[in-house]
Write an enzyme that holds these catalytic residues in place. Structure first.
Site, mmCIF file in Angstrom:
data_model
loop_
_atom_site.group_PDB
_atom_site.id
_atom_site.type_symbol
_atom_site.label_atom_id
_atom_site.label_comp_id
_atom_site.label_asym_id
_atom_site.label_seq_id
_atom_site.Cartn_x
_atom_site.Cartn_y
_atom_site.Cartn_z
ATOM 1 N N ASP A 101 12.017 98.499 49.697
ATOM 2 C CA ASP A 101 13.060 97.867 49.156
ATOM 3 C C ASP A 101 12.983 96.466 49.392
ATOM 4 O O ASP A 101 12.061 95.899 50.112
ATOM 5 C CB ASP A 101 14.315 98.410 49.972
ATOM 6 C CG ASP A 101 15.531 97.857 49.309
ATOM 7 O OD1 ASP A 101 15.525 97.835 48.022
ATOM 8 O OD2 ASP A 101 16.609 97.778 50.136
ATOM 9 N N SER A 102 13.848 95.733 48.917
ATOM 10 C CA SER A 102 13.998 94.466 48.884
ATOM 11 C C SER A 102 14.297 93.645 50.290
ATOM 12 O O SER A 102 14.323 92.919 50.723
ATOM 13 C CB SER A 102 15.067 93.712 47.966
ATOM 14 O OG SER A 102 16.393 94.199 48.274
ATOM 15 N N CYS A 137 15.126 101.705 45.980
ATOM 16 C CA CYS A 137 15.669 100.219 45.249
ATOM 17 C C CYS A 137 16.124 100.823 44.068
ATOM 18 O O CYS A 137 15.399 100.780 43.106
ATOM 19 C CB CYS A 137 14.484 99.101 45.173
ATOM 20 S SG CYS A 137 15.155 97.512 44.418
ATOM 21 N N GLU A 175 22.627 92.076 54.023
ATOM 22 C CA GLU A 175 21.456 91.503 54.803
ATOM 23 C C GLU A 175 22.021 90.501 55.945
ATOM 24 O O GLU A 175 21.213 90.462 56.813
ATOM 25 C CB GLU A 175 20.575 90.703 53.740
ATOM 26 C CG GLU A 175 19.770 91.650 52.697
ATOM 27 C CD GLU A 175 18.698 92.527 53.410
ATOM 28 O OE1 GLU A 175 18.240 91.730 54.444
ATOM 29 O OE2 GLU A 175 18.239 93.570 52.938
ATOM 30 N N CYS A 225 22.843 101.143 44.296
ATOM 31 C CA CYS A 225 22.039 100.177 45.135
ATOM 32 C C CYS A 225 21.986 101.012 46.512
ATOM 33 O O CYS A 225 23.093 101.218 47.155
ATOM 34 C CB CYS A 225 22.790 98.632 44.927
ATOM 35 S SG CYS A 225 21.927 97.660 46.114
ATOM 36 N N HIS A 258 21.338 99.495 49.264
ATOM 37 C CA HIS A 258 22.200 98.652 50.346
ATOM 38 C C HIS A 258 23.693 99.305 50.384
ATOM 39 O O HIS A 258 24.303 99.265 51.631
ATOM 40 C CB HIS A 258 22.263 97.254 50.199
ATOM 41 C CG HIS A 258 20.970 96.481 50.123
ATOM 42 N ND1 HIS A 258 19.986 96.540 49.528
ATOM 43 C CD2 HIS A 258 20.583 95.451 51.259
ATOM 44 C CE1 HIS A 258 18.945 95.733 49.997
ATOM 45 N NE2 HIS A 258 19.394 95.139 50.995
HETATM 46 N N1 DGL Z 1 18.553 97.718 47.463
HETATM 47 C C1 DGL Z 1 18.049 97.285 46.249
HETATM 48 C C2 DGL Z 1 18.777 98.358 45.301
HETATM 49 O O1 DGL Z 1 18.941 99.361 45.426
HETATM 50 C C3 DGL Z 1 17.950 95.875 45.958
HETATM 51 C C4 DGL Z 1 19.121 94.928 46.046
HETATM 52 C C5 DGL Z 1 18.801 93.513 45.955
HETATM 53 O O2 DGL Z 1 17.909 93.034 46.536
HETATM 54 O O3 DGL Z 1 19.416 92.822 45.116
HETATM 55 O O4 DGL Z 1 19.198 97.725 44.088
#
Ligand code: DGL
Length: 266
Positions: A10-11, A73, A150, A184, A186
């Site tokens: 993931d990011s 992600c 984050e 997302c 996150h």
């Molecule tokens: N967690 C990721 C997603 O599901 C990436 C979020 C990001 O870095 O913008 O989209």
């Protein structure tokens, strides 16, 4: 049986929600996790760049000798599904299982929240509309969520988080959505703040959980489970920061080392 690790990327920290969900299903799997923190947020980047980054992330994780890779992600899953699908190692995305679950429990207007790139791609919206023709889908991009998460600002009463929740989710609440897709990975980390604003009756469909269930079912059905519950973490950001926040998000310390790796050039 296959005791090679599951690779997850993931990011940043968001994919830990998928790791946690996989652990609930398959506690003994070995897992290698890559958080590309130095290049976060992915959701603010253009689609062409995200597709190149998806390929780089896959190569990076595959080089560790994993049995499969979960792109934990929503942004990669929705902008580069063909890059994932054509990759020589078995991959999983968070888009398809989430869309299926959203359609399965649909009984009224469906909200979708995700990054700007994911919403712009239209992939979640198209997927739901294909499975639920005529469904009312309310899609909203939430660009401030990932940077807040984050930085560890996930307390439901955190003023900046509350303000962002109120702004982004106002259209979902005013359309009286019955369910909300957290597109997302996150966003599972701020589910409580979302619940407090929308109320307990709105069903949250979490991309991470849906993807973890799909991956676990595949490994079980194909007799590919196996491992010793080991974990290792790689981040292109600061390893100490990653370790500290991952402990908060996992509700326990990571079971293995957290190592810094150089950021890849796009
Ligand atoms: N967690 C990721 C997603 O599901 C990436 C979020 C990001 O870095 O913008 O989209």
């Amino acid at each position: 049986m296959d005791d090679r690790a599951i690779g997850i990327f993931d990011s940043g920290l968001g994919g830990l929600t998928a790791l946690r969900a996989i652990r609930e299903e398959l506690p003994d799997e070995n897992i290698i996790y890559f958080g590309d923190t130095a290049r976060m947020p992915y959701g603010a980047r253009p689609a062409g760049m995200l597709r190149r980054m998806a390929r780089q992330d896959l190569d990076f994780v595959a080089a560790r000798g994993v049995k499969c890779i979960l792109a934990a992600c929503g942004t990669v899953s929705s902008t580069a599904p063909d890059v994932l699908a054509s990759y020589p190692v078995r991959t999983f995305n968070v888009l398809e299982p989430t869309v299926r679950e959203a359609a399965r429990c649909a009984d009224g207007p469906i909200g979708v929240i995700a990054t700007a790139a994911s919403i712009r791609s239209g992939a979640f919206q198209r997927g739901i509309e294909r499975l639920c023709p005529g469904a009312e889908v309310v899609a909203v991009a939430c660009p401030d969520f990932v940077p807040l998460i984050e930085r560890g600002r996930v307390d439901p009463e955190d003023p900046a988080l509350k303000a962002a929740v109120e702004e982004y989710l106002a259209p979902i609440r005013s359309r009286a959505a019955h369910s909300l897709v957290l597109g997302c990975t996150h966003y599972g980390l701020v589910a409580e703040a979302i619940r407090r604003f929308l109320g307990e009756d709105v069903k949250l469909v979490e991309a991470s959980r849906c993807a973890a269930r799909a991956l676990a079912a595949y490994l079980r059905e194909n007799d590919l489970c196996g491992g010793k519950g080991e974990e290792s973490f790689l981040t292109s950001g600061d390893a100490e920061d990653f370790r500290a926040l991952s402990t908060v998000f996992l509700g326990r310390a990571p079971r293995g080392e957290v190592c810094h790796v150089p950021a890849m050039e796009v």
